[in-house]
Structures are given as C-alpha cells and as structure tokens.
Design a protein around this motif. Structure first.
Motif, PDB file in Angstrom:
ATOM      1  N   ILE A   1      61.198 -20.289   3.870  1.00 19.76           N
ATOM      2  CA  ILE A   1      62.128 -19.390   4.572  1.00 19.76           C
ATOM      3  C   ILE A   1      63.565 -19.795   4.269  1.00 19.76           C
ATOM      4  CG2 ILE A   1      62.983 -18.702   6.852  1.00 19.76           C
ATOM      5  CD1 ILE A   1      60.101 -18.868   7.871  1.00 19.76           C
ATOM      6  N   LYS A   2      63.849 -21.102   4.321  1.00 22.72           N
ATOM      7  CA  LYS A   2      65.218 -21.583   4.071  1.00 22.72           C
ATOM      8  C   LYS A   2      65.675 -21.252   2.654  1.00 22.72           C
ATOM      9  CE  LYS A   2      65.838 -25.327   7.410  1.00 22.72           C
ATOM     10  NZ  LYS A   2      66.132 -26.768   7.585  1.00 22.72           N
ATOM     11  N   GLU A   3      64.740 -21.396   1.696  1.00 25.31           N
ATOM     12  CA  GLU A   3      65.097 -21.097   0.307  1.00 25.31           C
ATOM     13  C   GLU A   3      65.437 -19.616   0.144  1.00 25.31           C
ATOM     14  OE1 GLU A   3      62.745 -24.170  -2.578  1.00 25.31           O
ATOM     15  OE2 GLU A   3      61.491 -22.935  -1.267  1.00 25.31           O
ATOM     16  N   TRP A   4      64.645 -18.758   0.778  1.00 23.70           N
ATOM     17  CA  TRP A   4      64.924 -17.318   0.711  1.00 23.70           C
ATOM     18  C   TRP A   4      66.249 -16.990   1.415  1.00 23.70           C
ATOM     19  CZ3 TRP A   4      63.626 -13.940  -2.568  1.00 23.70           C
ATOM     20  CH2 TRP A   4      62.363 -13.913  -3.151  1.00 23.70           C
ATOM     21  N   GLN A   5      66.483 -17.585   2.570  1.00 22.24           N
ATOM     22  CA  GLN A   5      67.735 -17.335   3.290  1.00 22.24           C
ATOM     23  C   GLN A   5      68.949 -17.711   2.438  1.00 22.24           C
ATOM     24  OE1 GLN A   5      67.035 -19.712   6.802  1.00 22.24           O
ATOM     25  NE2 GLN A   5      66.353 -17.956   8.018  1.00 22.24           N
ATOM     26  N   TYR A   6      68.813 -18.813   1.716  1.00 21.66           N
ATOM     27  CA  TYR A   6      69.891 -19.283   0.860  1.00 21.66           C
ATOM     28  C   TYR A   6      70.154 -18.291  -0.274  1.00 21.66           C
ATOM     29  CZ  TYR A   6      72.683 -22.636  -1.842  1.00 21.66           C
ATOM     30  OH  TYR A   6      73.690 -23.255  -2.518  1.00 21.66           O
ATOM     31  N   LEU A   7      69.070 -17.744  -0.847  1.00 24.02           N
ATOM     32  CA  LEU A   7      69.210 -16.761  -1.922  1.00 24.02           C
ATOM     33  C   LEU A   7      69.799 -15.451  -1.403  1.00 24.02           C
ATOM     34  CD1 LEU A   7      65.858 -17.188  -3.921  1.00 24.02           C
ATOM     35  CD2 LEU A   7      68.110 -18.125  -4.455  1.00 24.02           C
ATOM     36  N   VAL A   8      69.323 -15.014  -0.239  1.00 23.63           N
ATOM     37  CA  VAL A   8      69.778 -13.732   0.314  1.00 23.63           C
ATOM     38  C   VAL A   8      71.279 -13.748   0.569  1.00 23.63           C
ATOM     39  CG1 VAL A   8      69.596 -12.136   2.267  1.00 23.63           C
ATOM     40  CG2 VAL A   8      67.542 -13.165   1.317  1.00 23.63           C
ATOM     41  N   GLN A   9      71.778 -14.871   1.068  1.00 25.73           N
ATOM     42  CA  GLN A   9      73.217 -14.971   1.307  1.00 25.73           C
ATOM     43  C   GLN A   9      73.992 -14.752   0.005  1.00 25.73           C
ATOM     44  OE1 GLN A   9      74.655 -15.096   4.178  1.00 25.73           O
ATOM     45  NE2 GLN A   9      76.741 -15.205   3.373  1.00 25.73           N
ATOM     46  N   GLN A  10      73.467 -15.286  -1.089  1.00 24.16           N
ATOM     47  CA  GLN A  10      74.119 -15.077  -2.393  1.00 24.16           C
ATOM     48  C   GLN A  10      74.027 -13.619  -2.822  1.00 24.16           C
ATOM     49  OE1 GLN A  10      73.326 -18.344  -5.393  1.00 24.16           O
ATOM     50  NE2 GLN A  10      71.925 -18.993  -3.769  1.00 24.16           N
ATOM     51  N   PHE A  11      72.875 -12.979  -2.568  1.00 22.98           N
ATOM     52  CA  PHE A  11      72.725 -11.561  -2.923  1.00 22.98           C
ATOM     53  C   PHE A  11      73.807 -10.721  -2.223  1.00 22.98           C
ATOM     54  CE2 PHE A  11      67.817 -12.274  -3.136  1.00 22.98           C
ATOM     55  CZ  PHE A  11      67.972 -12.988  -4.325  1.00 22.98           C
ATOM     56  N   ILE A  12      74.051 -11.041  -0.948  1.00 24.50           N
ATOM     57  CA  ILE A  12      75.016 -10.269  -0.164  1.00 24.50           C
ATOM     58  C   ILE A  12      76.441 -10.546  -0.626  1.00 24.50           C
ATOM     59  CG2 ILE A  12      75.980  -9.946   2.165  1.00 24.50           C
ATOM     60  CD1 ILE A  12      73.087 -10.683   3.189  1.00 24.50           C
ATOM     61  N   VAL A  13      76.761 -11.829  -0.789  1.00 24.37           N
ATOM     62  CA  VAL A  13      78.121 -12.212  -1.186  1.00 24.37           C
ATOM     63  C   VAL A  13      78.466 -11.640  -2.563  1.00 24.37           C
ATOM     64  CG1 VAL A  13      79.522 -14.193  -1.914  1.00 24.37           C
ATOM     65  CG2 VAL A  13      78.305 -14.255   0.258  1.00 24.37           C
ATOM     66  N   GLU A  14      77.474 -11.621  -3.471  1.00 20.70           N
ATOM     67  CA  GLU A  14      77.718 -11.120  -4.827  1.00 20.70           C
ATOM     68  C   GLU A  14      77.663  -9.594  -4.898  1.00 20.70           C
ATOM     69  OE1 GLU A  14      78.717 -12.653  -7.414  1.00 20.70           O
ATOM     70  OE2 GLU A  14      78.527 -14.733  -6.780  1.00 20.70           O
ATOM     71  N   GLY A  15      77.477  -8.941  -3.746  1.00 21.59           N
ATOM     72  CA  GLY A  15      77.517  -7.483  -3.723  1.00 21.59           C
ATOM     73  C   GLY A  15      76.259  -6.808  -4.230  1.00 21.59           C
ATOM     74  N   LEU A  16      75.143  -7.553  -4.201  1.00 23.66           N
ATOM     75  CA  LEU A  16      73.879  -6.982  -4.660  1.00 23.66           C
ATOM     76  C   LEU A  16      73.246  -6.107  -3.576  1.00 23.66           C
ATOM     77  CD1 LEU A  16      72.452  -7.347  -7.359  1.00 23.66           C
ATOM     78  CD2 LEU A  16      71.036  -9.119  -6.314  1.00 23.66           C
ATOM     79  N   LEU A  17      73.651  -6.334  -2.342  1.00 23.84           N
ATOM     80  CA  LEU A  17      73.155  -5.584  -1.182  1.00 23.84           C
ATOM     81  C   LEU A  17      74.295  -5.403  -0.189  1.00 23.84           C
ATOM     82  CD1 LEU A  17      69.813  -7.481  -0.499  1.00 23.84           C
ATOM     83  CD2 LEU A  17      69.939  -5.009  -0.812  1.00 23.84           C
ATOM     84  N   GLU A  18      74.170  -4.404   0.669  1.00 28.62           N
ATOM     85  CA  GLU A  18      75.100  -4.232   1.786  1.00 28.62           C
ATOM     86  C   GLU A  18      74.437  -4.754   3.059  1.00 28.62           C
ATOM     87  OE1 GLU A  18      78.220  -3.134   1.373  1.00 28.62           O
ATOM     88  OE2 GLU A  18      77.769  -2.931  -0.765  1.00 28.62           O
ATOM     89  N   LYS A  19      75.219  -5.378   3.927  1.00 31.04           N
ATOM     90  CA  LYS A  19      74.684  -5.871   5.202  1.00 31.04           C
ATOM     91  C   LYS A  19      75.480  -5.288   6.355  1.00 31.04           C
ATOM     92  CE  LYS A  19      73.981 -10.093   7.919  1.00 31.04           C
ATOM     93  NZ  LYS A  19      74.199 -11.557   7.980  1.00 31.04           N
ATOM     94  N   ASP A  20      74.798  -4.604   7.269  1.00 35.44           N
ATOM     95  CA  ASP A  20      75.449  -4.056   8.451  1.00 35.44           C
ATOM     96  C   ASP A  20      75.932  -5.198   9.343  1.00 35.44           C
ATOM     97  OD1 ASP A  20      75.852  -1.784  10.505  1.00 35.44           O
ATOM     98  OD2 ASP A  20      74.610  -3.231  11.591  1.00 35.44           O
ATOM     99  N   GLU A  21      77.222  -5.156   9.754  1.00 37.71           N
ATOM    100  CA  GLU A  21      77.812  -6.267  10.509  1.00 37.71           C
ATOM    101  C   GLU A  21      77.165  -6.451  11.870  1.00 37.71           C
ATOM    102  OE1 GLU A  21      82.050  -6.640  10.805  1.00 37.71           O
ATOM    103  OE2 GLU A  21      82.321  -5.686   8.864  1.00 37.71           O
ATOM    104  N   GLU A  22      76.821  -5.349  12.517  1.00 34.32           N
ATOM    105  CA  GLU A  22      76.331  -5.453  13.896  1.00 34.32           C
ATOM    106  C   GLU A  22      74.869  -5.854  13.964  1.00 34.32           C
ATOM    107  OE1 GLU A  22      76.108  -2.734  17.969  1.00 34.32           O
ATOM    108  OE2 GLU A  22      77.196  -2.009  16.217  1.00 34.32           O
ATOM    109  N   TYR A  23      74.016  -5.190  13.167  1.00 32.28           N
ATOM    110  CA  TYR A  23      72.575  -5.422  13.283  1.00 32.28           C
ATOM    111  C   TYR A  23      71.982  -6.218  12.120  1.00 32.28           C
ATOM    112  CZ  TYR A  23      72.807  -2.101  17.099  1.00 32.28           C
ATOM    113  OH  TYR A  23      73.118  -1.488  18.279  1.00 32.28           O
ATOM    114  N   GLY A  24      72.775  -6.427  11.068  1.00 38.41           N
ATOM    115  CA  GLY A  24      72.288  -7.208   9.941  1.00 38.41           C
ATOM    116  C   GLY A  24      71.336  -6.464   9.031  1.00 38.41           C
TER     117      GLY A  24
END
Length: 602
Positions: free
Chosen positions: A465-488
């Motif tokens: 889970i931690k490894e995936w969470q770490y990757l997902v944060q990079q996906f979002i920061v690099e603009g690969l996905l959009e993340k809703d601020e309120e609900y995520g």
C-alpha cells in the motif's frame, strides 16, 4: 498624461519612502488595480513584497486605508516600520492602554493618518464603525486573507464578518492578500468577501532563496545541534509538535551552548511576548516553538527554519518555512522526518468526530508524508500543491537536486495499471480505493461496488500500500491525473489518455529506504556575493545600538540586505548612500551621516 503622472508618483514613492528602485513581480499591477478601485486578490509568497501593494496606494489616495490583520505583533511591527519611514500609520487593538487608544483615535479623526491597522474584532466595535463612517475610507485591505476560509490552514471565524461592513464604505476598494492559498481557498476568499469582479493576481509560489532538505529522524537532538553549529550567531526558528517537546529541546540547546527561548500556548502571555520581543530584537537568536508562533513575525533575517517534527499539512509547512529568508538572502529549511510522527498525527485525526474534517485532514497528512519521502525535486510537489505548473527538474536548491540518491526509473507499467483501474472504477474514487482494487482487497467497499470483477483486480498486489501511495503522489504531481481537493477523487486529463495510448512514458522513483542521508547537508553562506564581513559586523552592531535606543527591532533601522549593500558599495557621500538598497529620504536623513562615518573609518 494623468497615467504618466501616476506612474511617476508610484516610482517616486517607491524610492523616496521605501528606498527601492524597481517594483517586484505583480506589485505594480496590484497597485494599479487598487488605484483604479478594482477589487483585487493578491496571492504572493512571504517575502514577495505584499505590504508595498497597499502601502503605496494608501499614500496616493485621498482617504484612509484600513488594514485588517489577525495578530497584534504584526500590526505593531508594520506601524513601527512605517513610522520609521515617515508614514502616518496607527493601530487600534487590545494591547493599547485607554489613553493610547484615545490618542490614536484622535489622530485618525484628524485626517492625518493614511493607514489604520486593526484586528477584525476591533473593526466591529461600535465606536470604531462610528468613527470610520465619519471618515473617507478608500481601501479595506484584508491581510492573511486565507483566515477567511474553512479550507485554509488557519481558519478564523471572525474573518467571515468582514464583508458585512462593506455597506458602510460603498466607495472603498477591497484588497485581499495572503502568502498561501489553494484554488479552493482562493475561491472561498472571493466568495466570502463578496469581491466584485476581482482582479486575481497570483505570484509564483517558488521561493528561490530557500534551500529545502529532509532527512530521516534518528537522533533528533544530535541532528539539530549538528545543523545549528553551521549557523552560529544567526537567527532561526525550530518547530516542534508539542509543548513538552519545545521545553525539552530548549533546555537541551541551552545546555549545548546555544541561546534559545521557548514559545507555546502553555506559557503565560507576558512570557510569550517577552520571548518574542527578545527574538525579534536579535537578543536571542533561536526560537523553539509550536505552530502558535510565527504568523505575524516580520523578521527578515531568519536564516533557517527547522521542523523537528512533521507538520500536519503542506500549507502549514510552506507558511512556516516561508518565515526564513524574507530579505531574499539564502536560507535553509530542514525537516526531520520519521514515520512515527505521521502515526502520531494520524492518531489525533482519528479522534475527530466529523467525517468530512477527518477525510480532509487525512488527505493533508498523506500529502506532506509524500513530500517528505519524494526523490524528485522538492519544489515540484511543494509548488504544484498550490496549482502552479512547476516543471523544472533540477532546482539546484534542494537536497534531492544537489545530492540525487538515485536516477528516476521507468514506471510506465505501474502507471498504466493504475490508470486502467481508475478507468474501470469510473473515475469516482480516491487513491485508497483504487489501490485496494489493484491489490485484490476483499474490503466491504470493494465488494459492495463489485470491483472484484474488474480486470485490474489484484493486478498490483506485488506492491505494498505504501509503495502504491508513493507512486500515486508522483502521478498527481506530474499531472498524470487530476485530484479533487475536497474528496480526493481521481480523474483523467489529457496526459492520462496520452499515457494509455503509448504516446508518453512515465519516469519516477520507487519508495526510498529510511536509512539514507541522516545528516543535514552543509549550510550555504548568507550571500553568494563577496562583502567585507568585518565591516558588516560593525554595521550590525551600530544598527543594534540604534534600534535599542529607539525601542524597535534592528530591521526597522536597516535590513541585512541593506547592510550587505553598504559593504559592497562602500558609499563615501550622502548622494552615494542614497543609492543603497532600502535607503529612502527619511533613513538617509536620520542615519546617513553616522553610517557613512563608520563605513569610511574601516
């Protein structure tokens, strides 16, 4: 012709009053909007020069500018600095004696005062509203405007009432200023202040004089002492999670020979005020504090900020590190990180009863943990959080860029798996649920939505889970996905489709081990340019003497940047001294001769 005169007036005031030759980014645009009576929202990082944006219009407009500020210390500081520049400014708040309160009101009523600083509670007092109704109020400036938003990191309910006084000043322009605000917070500010077709000015969140560094916390006190040894005699702030930790660390630092004072809500008001004054006036260089300290601190020569414990969110971290280097000179921001600190904050989040508050707080915590663990340039997740498109891969001013541990690796396979799962779950869920599906979880939520039938169910079980969470944060920061601020909730954008169409790869980093880089890196000199250090110390001593005589902080006399400029220019005449950074007419008249004598005697 009128526009040309106004421009000349702006520049004349900038030089003759404040001692600066040119405007910084967005300052002139903001001043013009206010002078044109256009409601304006200005987002500018700490040290970017927000105060100039309402101070110059105040000096050019006929009536009064009211500045609503949340902290007494900030008001006192700004009024002291303005008076030192020859500007008529007053404050009204609970710190004044009855006689001082009446005296300040009398000066305001006389029409001489150009800027009035007050807390929102003071603004709503009947006698103040009655007084202001009898005067011409041309501008209402709301400082630290993020306090108006429930989505901000420092929500203050009394700020919500500010819009109610608008009807009393129908001709006044509104200016909202803050150093930090996400898109959601910016929208909340504009809505709650009822800004009319506002001009929105958003400066870069990049503080290019700050060096960001994160090291695994393992011997926290020893690590802090090792770091402080590189900043002997210089001012800095150390933030701790608890009052107990503040008291213990302060005691330890004094034992090791550092001059440090504590600041937290458990101390009485007088002790807190005294400690803050000693810090601001350069009598004690180090303040060890909880987050109760610093919002109103305008001390420009803070050379370092240490986070002894993990902050609760990115906004708090950005705001607190932003107290370093307000004078634009190089400064260092060190965060000691341990997974235990995250667990401690998560425990307190779990005690919340409101599910919305709990969800938002958990999202904030996950984001700051991801920042602490990232292997990419620290500015990318930090600045991208505020909606700015920061794409420089090597800033040269953070630990990851200066000392890269590993090169980025191809993570396209993992990114494709994750995006496919987001698609199969119809872009309706946050990262946690998508990760559960990828890892083949039998959780109630997965089964309720029949997501065990997805083709990607279990396709990512090789990663934790931690490894995936770490990757997902990079996906979002690099603009690969959009993340809703309120609900995520995660959703696709153009980059998502390009990756799935094999039109672009994805490179990033895997979750790092906790054992790397446990020592803080070497600090940098306060200035990248050469100057006479001996002369600087003599000028600093003279500045301190003058400040103590006048009962003001040293930076009210001159900033470190001004002293360094004196050392580099070595002016011999008053005409030459007038060209020094931060020397306006008042300071030239008051201090020119004595500093010239000192400069020319060395």
């Amino acid at each position: 012709m009128l526009l040309q005169t106004m421009n000349n007036n702006k520049l004349n005031i900038l030089k003759s009053v404040f001692g600066y030759k040119t405007f910084r980014p967005l300052q002139e645009a903001c001043i013009d909007a206010v002078l044109n009576k256009q409601d304006t929202m200005l987002i500018m990082p700490t040290g970017g020069g927000k105060s100039i944006c309402y101070q110059i219009p105040a000096l050019m407009m006929e009536g009064l500018t009211v500045v609503v500020s949340p902290l007494i210390s900030l008001m006192k500081d700004q009024v002291s600095q303005l008076k030192a520049l020859g500007v008529e400014a007053e404050l009204l708040n609970s710190s004044l004696t009855f006689e001082e309160y009446l005296s300040n009101k009398a000066r305001i009523i006389s029409g001489k005062t150009k800027l009035l600083f007050c807390a929102p509670e003071t603004l709503f007092k009947e006698d103040i509203l009655e007084m202001l109704s009898s005067l011409r109020v041309d501008c209402l400036t709301i400082d630290e405007a993020h306090c108006i938003s429930e989505w901000g990191h420092d929500f203050r309910p009394e700020y919500r009432r500010i819009k109610d006084v608008r009807q009393l000043f129908p001709h006044a322009v509104y200016l909202a200023v803050t150093a930090t605000a996400t898109r959601q917070v910016r929208q909340d500010i504009m809505t709650n202040l009822n800004l009319q077709s506002p001009v929105e000015l958003l400066a870069s969140f990049n503080r290019d004089n700050l060096f960001y560094e994160v090291i695994p916390k393992n011997r926290a006190t020893d690590q802090t002492v090792e770091f402080l040894n590189k900043f002997k005699g210089q001012s800095g702030i150390i933030y701790c999670f608890s009052r107990k930790q503040v008291d213990e660390l302060t005691k330890d630092l004094n034992y090791f020979g550092f001059k440090a004072l504590p600041y937290h809500a458990g101390l009485d008001d007088q002790t807190r005020q005294t400690n803050q004054e000693l810090f601001i006036r350069d009598d004690v260089p180090i303040m060890v504090a909880t987050i109760a300290f610093g919002m109103g601190i305008n001390k420009p020569n803070v050379r370092f900020v240490v986070h002894y414990d993990l902050p609760k969110n990115i906004e708090s971290y950005y705001q607190e590190t932003g107290r370093a280097g307000r004078d634009g000179l190089p400064s260092h921001c060190l965060l000691l990180f341990s997974a235990g600190d995250g667990a401690k904050i998560r425990y307190f989040i779990e005690q919340k009863t409101d599910p919305d508050q709990k969800r938002v707080a958990a999202n904030h915590l996950n984001t700051i943990i991801a920042y602490a663990q990232t292997r990419q340039c620290r500015r990318i997740p930090l600045i991208s959080y505020f909606g700015e498109n920061y794409k420089i891969q090597n800033c040269g001013l953070c630990d990851n860029c200066v000392n890269p541990v590993v090169a980025p690796v191809d993570l396209t396979v993992e990114a494709v798996k994750f995006l496919q799962c987001v698609s199969e779950t119809e872009e309706r869920f946050g990262a946690s649920h998508v990760i559960n599906v990828l890892r083949g979880s039998q959780s109630e939520k997965v089964l309720n939505y029949n997501h065990q039938d997805c083709r990607t169910f279990g396709a990512g079980k090789a990663l934790s889970i931690k490894e995936w969470q770490y990757l997902v944060q990079q996906f979002i920061v690099e603009g690969l996905l959009e993340k809703d601020e309120e609900y995520g909730v995660l959703s696709f954008n153009k980059n998502s489709y390009e990756l799935l169409s094999n039109k672009r790869p994805f490179k990033g980093h895997r979750l790092p081990a906790e054992t790397i880089l446990s020592k803080p890196s070497a600090s940098r000199d306060v200035s990248t340019e050469h100057y006479d250090k001996e002369l600087f110390e003599k000028l600093r001593a003279k500045r301190k003497q003058l400040a103590d005589q006048r009962g003001v902080p040293p930076y009210v006399i001159f900033s470190d940047k001004s002293l360094i400029d004196m050392c580099q220019r070595r002016p011999k005449t008053k005409a030459q001294f007038s060209q020094v950074f931060g020397v306006g007419e008042q300071k030239l008249e008051k201090f020119g001769d004595m500093f010239l004598r000192l400069i020319n005697s060395v």
